[in-house]
Design a protein around this motif. Structure first.
Motif, short mmCIF file in Angstrom:
data_model
loop_
_atom_site.label_atom_id
_atom_site.label_comp_id
_atom_site.label_asym_id
_atom_site.label_seq_id
_atom_site.Cartn_x
_atom_site.Cartn_y
_atom_site.Cartn_z
N MET A 1 0.94 -1.14 -0.36
CA MET A 1 0.43 0.00 0.08
C MET A 1 1.34 1.20 0.74
N CYS A 2 2.29 1.59 -0.35
CA CYS A 2 3.26 2.11 -0.20
C CYS A 2 4.14 2.74 -1.07
N ASN A 3 3.58 3.63 -1.36
CA ASN A 3 4.40 4.57 -2.27
C ASN A 3 4.56 5.31 -2.41
N GLU A 4 5.83 5.18 -1.52
CA GLU A 4 7.12 5.74 -0.37
C GLU A 4 7.33 6.75 -0.97
N CYS A 5 6.70 8.01 -0.97
CA CYS A 5 5.88 9.29 -0.56
C CYS A 5 6.92 10.04 0.55
N GLY A 6 7.27 9.29 1.17
CA GLY A 6 8.22 9.74 2.26
C GLY A 6 7.47 10.65 3.45
#
Length: 421
Positions: free
Chosen positions: A325-330
């Protein structure tokens, strides 16, 4: 004073062996010592600050050392310092003290908000008359003109800072001397040469106690995290020391002073907007993140960080990261009050073998009904039957995995499967 520090340490019974072979041999050390702590620092020079003309740039560390050993020297009327860390601030403040009352300017590619220097160091430099130019990336220096490309802030990168992109516009700044202070580096080749598990950046994979994948070998201080503060290095060393004492069954006198607040009270404060109060009452607005912190679950736009109840911990809920579920937007790294990166640091639930291989996160993948593939905090990968989870993965990781699989099984499903629940 280094002599004073040396004598203080020596007085505690520490033995010093000088002029040792820099080629560390763990097998030899292990014959004489039960534990080895690597604290070799960050002593290699950082990246070159320019694309052209680096031979005309004075290295900040060389400048600081020469000023101490040889005294002040004339660097001209206008001096530039490239970089914005603590060393850059030290170099700028010292340059300001050179003969002729020179004008000193710090040139930095990001903005003040993202300068890595500590606030007191930055404030000290500004108070002493050092000038500040931001969003300028130095490109070349011919001995007189420092050519800089104007920068624009982009999205957040893995460091939690805004990325940079050149605008194609350039500005010429005139200087007599340019000092490069773009950071020191760690000799990372040492870790792999010693046989440690390392990540894609060459940094050692360590436990929370700073222990490497080699039992009894610890990595602390700047050589673990890059140039930082003495306080941070002491914190690393304390964790390693506590772990060693625990292994040896020895008591310690390290005391963590904390004003206890009920978890229920802390949680109830979340989301409450309180007006500013008198200075003496400001503490009542504190969210007490050092005891209970769930900010990463609140700021993630994809809900990839989830707090779940897990028995056996001081806090009733633990946070797990859902890789799929993570797009590594930070975003979670940006808002983390502990300067961590939850999308990298939290125990991660993986949905596929491909995702597990592509990641370096601590976490697990459910292989079958009673089997899990584990990557532990020291970078070791192994398969563990459910019955042996605690023995192989440790009590805490086993407790979280068990809670996910028994109480929150939908966290193991991919998006397609979740639609069925």
């Amino acid at each position: 004073e280094i002599d004073r520090d040396f004598k203080l340490v020596e007085a505690t019974g520490v033995n010093f062996h000088f002029n040792a072979d820099p080629q560390i041999r763990l097998d030899e050390l292990k014959r004489s010592y039960d534990y080895v702590v690597l604290a070799t620092g960050a002593w290699e020079k950082g990246r070159a600050p320019l694309k052209e003309g680096n031979e005309r740039v004075l290295d900040a560390l060389d400048f600081l050392i020469s000023a101490k050993e040889d005294g002040a020297r004339d660097l001209g009327r206008r001096i530039a310092v490239i970089g914005a860390g603590d060393v850059a601030m030290d170099a700028a403040r010292l340059a300001k003290r050179m003969p002729g009352d020179p004008e000193v300017t710090i040139v930095y590619r990001r903005t003040e908000m993202y300068a890595p220097a500590s606030q007191d160091e930055f404030d000290g430099a500004m108070e002493e008359g050092v000038l500040w130019r931001e969003l300028l990336a130095p490109v070349s220096f011919d001995g007189k003109t420092l050519v800089c490309e104007k920068q624009a802030l982009g999205g957040f990168d893995e460091s939690g800072r805004r990325s940079m992109s050149g605008t194609g516009e350039f500005e010429n700044l005139e200087f007599d001397t340019v000092i490069g202070a773009t950071g020191a580096r760690v000799d990372k080749g040492l870790f792999e040469a010693l046989g440690m598990n390392v990540d894609s950046y060459g940094d050692p994979r360590l436990s929370g106690a700073m222990e490497s994948s080699i039992d009894g070998v610890y990595v602390v201080g700047d050589c673990r995290q890059g140039p930082s503060t003495v306080v941070a290095a002491m914190g690393d060393a304390k964790k390693a020391a506590l772990h060693i004492l625990e292994k040896e069954g020895l008591d310690h006198d390290f005391i963590h002073v904390q004003v206890p607040v009920a978890e229920k009270v802390i949680v109830e404060r979340r989301g409450v907007l309180a007006d500013a109060k008198l200075p003496s009452e400001e503490g009542s607005r504190c969210l007490i993140c050092d005891q209970v912190c769930r900010i990463c679950t609140e700021v993630c736009p994809n809900r990839a960080n989830v707090a779940i109840p897990v028995a056996g911990f001081a806090n009733s809920e633990q946070i797990v990261h859902i890789d799929g579920m993570c797009n590594e937007c930070g975003n979670c790294a940006t808002f983390c009050p502990h300067a961590d990166k939850p999308y990298k640091d939290k125990l991660t639930v993986f949905w596929s073998a491909e995702d597990f291989v592509d990641s370096e996160n601590i976490g697990f993948l459910k292989l079958a009904e009673e089997t899990f593939r584990i990557r532990d905090e020291r970078g070791r990968v192994f398969d563990a039957p459910a019955a042996e989870l605690e023995a192989l993965a440790g009590k805490e990781m086993a407790a979280v995995i068990t809670a996910v699989t028994t109480e929150f099984p939908w966290l193991l499903k991919n998006e397609h499967d979740c639609s069925q629940h």
